[in-house]
Design a protein around this motif. Structure first.
Motif, mmCIF file in Angstrom:
data_model
loop_
_atom_site.group_PDB
_atom_site.id
_atom_site.type_symbol
_atom_site.label_atom_id
_atom_site.label_comp_id
_atom_site.label_asym_id
_atom_site.label_seq_id
_atom_site.Cartn_x
_atom_site.Cartn_y
_atom_site.Cartn_z
ATOM 1 N N ALA A 286 -13.825 24.386 -32.445
ATOM 2 C CA ALA A 286 -14.617 25.578 -32.744
ATOM 3 C C ALA A 286 -16.103 25.312 -32.553
ATOM 4 O O ALA A 286 -16.829 26.122 -31.945
ATOM 5 C CB ALA A 286 -14.340 26.049 -34.174
ATOM 6 N N VAL A 287 -16.575 24.187 -33.050
ATOM 7 C CA VAL A 287 -18.005 23.851 -32.959
ATOM 8 C C VAL A 287 -18.421 23.618 -31.512
ATOM 9 O O VAL A 287 -19.455 24.138 -31.052
ATOM 10 C CB VAL A 287 -18.329 22.614 -33.818
ATOM 11 C CG1 VAL A 287 -19.759 22.145 -33.566
ATOM 12 C CG2 VAL A 287 -18.134 22.922 -35.302
ATOM 13 N N LEU A 288 -17.652 22.846 -30.769
ATOM 14 C CA LEU A 288 -17.989 22.555 -29.378
ATOM 15 C C LEU A 288 -17.954 23.808 -28.513
ATOM 16 O O LEU A 288 -18.802 24.003 -27.629
ATOM 17 C CB LEU A 288 -17.030 21.500 -28.816
ATOM 18 C CG LEU A 288 -17.178 20.090 -29.405
ATOM 19 C CD1 LEU A 288 -16.100 19.168 -28.855
ATOM 20 C CD2 LEU A 288 -18.566 19.526 -29.111
ATOM 21 N N PHE A 289 -16.993 24.678 -28.774
ATOM 22 C CA PHE A 289 -16.909 25.942 -28.039
ATOM 23 C C PHE A 289 -18.143 26.802 -28.304
ATOM 24 O O PHE A 289 -18.732 27.378 -27.379
ATOM 25 C CB PHE A 289 -15.642 26.707 -28.440
ATOM 26 C CG PHE A 289 -15.611 28.132 -27.967
ATOM 27 C CD1 PHE A 289 -15.538 28.435 -26.612
ATOM 28 C CD2 PHE A 289 -15.655 29.176 -28.883
ATOM 29 C CE1 PHE A 289 -15.509 29.752 -26.172
ATOM 30 C CE2 PHE A 289 -15.624 30.497 -28.456
ATOM 31 C CZ PHE A 289 -15.555 30.785 -27.097
ATOM 32 N N ALA A 290 -18.547 26.889 -29.567
ATOM 33 C CA ALA A 290 -19.720 27.694 -29.923
ATOM 34 C C ALA A 290 -20.977 27.136 -29.260
ATOM 35 O O ALA A 290 -21.792 27.891 -28.703
ATOM 36 C CB ALA A 290 -19.888 27.732 -31.437
ATOM 37 N N ILE A 291 -21.148 25.819 -29.307
ATOM 38 C CA ILE A 291 -22.318 25.199 -28.693
ATOM 39 C C ILE A 291 -22.339 25.456 -27.186
ATOM 40 O O ILE A 291 -23.382 25.781 -26.606
ATOM 41 C CB ILE A 291 -22.336 23.678 -28.977
ATOM 42 C CG1 ILE A 291 -22.560 23.425 -30.469
ATOM 43 C CG2 ILE A 291 -23.406 22.990 -28.142
ATOM 44 C CD1 ILE A 291 -22.457 21.961 -30.860
ATOM 45 N N TRP A 292 -21.173 25.322 -26.541
ATOM 46 C CA TRP A 292 -21.085 25.530 -25.088
ATOM 47 C C TRP A 292 -21.459 26.948 -24.709
ATOM 48 O O TRP A 292 -22.241 27.181 -23.780
ATOM 49 C CB TRP A 292 -19.680 25.200 -24.605
ATOM 50 C CG TRP A 292 -19.510 25.333 -23.116
ATOM 51 C CD1 TRP A 292 -19.163 26.463 -22.418
ATOM 52 C CD2 TRP A 292 -19.701 24.315 -22.130
ATOM 53 N NE1 TRP A 292 -19.115 26.218 -21.070
ATOM 54 C CE2 TRP A 292 -19.440 24.902 -20.859
ATOM 55 C CE3 TRP A 292 -20.050 22.973 -22.189
ATOM 56 C CZ2 TRP A 292 -19.532 24.180 -19.681
ATOM 57 C CZ3 TRP A 292 -20.132 22.254 -21.008
ATOM 58 C CH2 TRP A 292 -19.879 22.858 -19.771
ATOM 59 N N MET A 293 -20.920 27.936 -25.427
ATOM 60 C CA MET A 293 -21.180 29.329 -25.081
ATOM 61 C C MET A 293 -22.613 29.727 -25.381
ATOM 62 O O MET A 293 -23.179 30.600 -24.705
ATOM 63 C CB MET A 293 -20.207 30.255 -25.821
ATOM 64 C CG MET A 293 -18.763 30.113 -25.394
ATOM 65 S SD MET A 293 -18.503 30.251 -23.592
ATOM 66 C CE MET A 293 -19.100 31.910 -23.275
ATOM 67 N N LEU A 294 -23.249 29.113 -26.385
ATOM 68 C CA LEU A 294 -24.626 29.453 -26.731
ATOM 69 C C LEU A 294 -25.651 28.729 -25.855
ATOM 70 O O LEU A 294 -26.819 29.100 -25.836
ATOM 71 C CB LEU A 294 -24.895 29.125 -28.202
ATOM 72 C CG LEU A 294 -24.165 30.012 -29.227
ATOM 73 C CD1 LEU A 294 -24.442 29.527 -30.640
ATOM 74 C CD2 LEU A 294 -24.569 31.476 -29.066
ATOM 75 N N THR A 295 -25.214 27.697 -25.156
ATOM 76 C CA THR A 295 -26.123 26.965 -24.273
ATOM 77 C C THR A 295 -25.832 27.224 -22.800
ATOM 78 O O THR A 295 -26.717 27.609 -22.039
ATOM 79 C CB THR A 295 -26.052 25.449 -24.555
ATOM 80 O OG1 THR A 295 -24.693 25.008 -24.443
ATOM 81 C CG2 THR A 295 -26.565 25.143 -25.948
ATOM 82 N N VAL A 296 -24.581 27.021 -22.399
ATOM 83 C CA VAL A 296 -24.190 27.234 -21.000
ATOM 84 C C VAL A 296 -23.804 28.691 -20.758
ATOM 85 O O VAL A 296 -24.227 29.308 -19.774
ATOM 86 C CB VAL A 296 -23.030 26.298 -20.614
ATOM 87 C CG1 VAL A 296 -22.621 26.533 -19.158
ATOM 88 C CG2 VAL A 296 -23.425 24.845 -20.833
#
Length: 326
Positions: A286-296
């Motif tokens: 969940a955390v990695l997905f959120a970071i990816w979508m908010l950055t990439v």
């Protein structure tokens, strides 16, 4: 009483799973057709429709499965279903969708939904580390969800995504017709998942796998198929808002409605098996997905392949772990 042979039971289970899969595919198409039509006619964004109506609808199988499992004395399946579904929604469903259709979104449109998903995940971690979800805690969780949905409705943008597909779906020309198609689609999703999961659970329990692992893998995979079929249908119609709204919303609903309602009906105890890798893998995804979508902000085909491969590894570890422990 008529006793069936192993072969006859296998044939019946396979038939149920095949028909369930058919209902899931058709239900996904009907749900997306109706949701897109309703979004266009009401002025609500596809992201909001996906994060609320579609997300709740595709979470119905998880709700019935978790409530029934808890009432039947199998809390491991009830909670494992939610954890496994949240992992499957991101790694398998979004991974498969990205393999078919590149998913791109502006981070600013996802901030509040991703923040709520992470907040819900934090609440789940707190409850699991506490050892149980009481009825009061369940009520608080559901109240948080209701407040957030109301907030989404009040702040939802009427600016819609452009959609090159002008076909709203066969037989849909009025809001009443769209509502009927939506209900039919959601019903097909619920029934299809039930048929598929029942057959799969019978197969899984026959090999002597712990109930929590069955919940994290077989049951979670089956109850995530509505999200998969819905997102693939949305990908064909190039409705990115429905895809992301459905997945982010489903993960939030799984925690704040599935766990909450299950606990409200009967206190939900935490199976210790789920407090190891299972819990923290769910949080990490969940955390990695959120970071990816908010950055990439973009999921391409190569990324989809990586995500699906990660899901295969996640499932494999579930079945290897008990052997390593012993």
């Amino acid at each position: 009483m008529i006793e069936l042979t192993t072969y006859e039971l296998f044939v019946l289970a396979a038939g149920a799973m095949a028909f369930g899969l058919y209902l899931l595919i058709k239900g996904g198409d009907w749900t997306i057709d109706a949701a897109v039509f309703m979004a266009e006619r009401t002025g609500l964004s596809p992201l909001f429709i996906g994060a609320t109506i579609v997300s709740f609808g595709t979470s119905v199988p998880e709700l019935f499965t978790s409530v029934n499992a808890n009432l039947s004395g199998y809390p491991g399946i009830a909670l494992g279903n939610v954890l496994g579904s949240n992992v499957a929604n991101i790694l398998l469903v979004l991974g498969a969708t990205a393999f078919v259709f590149s998913v791109t979104a502006s981070p600013k449109h996802l901030i509040k939904d991703l923040a709520m998903m992470l907040f819900a995940t934090g609440i789940m971690v707190y409850g699991m580390l506490s050892g149980s979800f009481s009825q009061v805690f369940g009520l608080i969780m559901f109240a948080i969800l209701a407040t957030f949905v109301f907030y989404q409705y009040k702040t939802d943008s009427i600016e819609l995504e452009e959609d090159d597909d002008d076909d709203a779906g066969p037989g849909i020309s009025t809001m009443k017709g769209a509502a009927l198609v939506l209900l039919g689609g959601l019903a097909a999703l619920a029934v299809g998942s039930e048929l598929l999961v029942k057959g799969a659970v019978q197969t899984g329990t026959a090999i002597g796998v712990p109930e929590a692992v069955i919940g994290m893998t077989v049951v979670a995979f089956g109850t995530s198929l509505p999200e998969l079929s819905t997102c693939i249908a949305a990908a064909r119609k190039q409705s990115v808002g429905l895809i992301l709204g459905n997945i982010i919303g489903s993960n939030t609903f799984n925690i704040l409605s599935i766990i909450a309602l299950t606990a409200i009906i009967a206190p939900l105890d935490v199976d210790p098996v789920l407090l190891g890798m299972e819990l923290w893998a769910t949080v990490a995804v969940a955390v990695l997905f959120a970071i990816w979508m908010l950055t990439v902000g973009r999921l391409t085909r190569p990324m989809g392949i990586v995500m699906m491969a990660a899901y295969v590894v996640f499932i494999a570890v579930q079945y290897l772990q008990p052997q390593m422990v012993t």
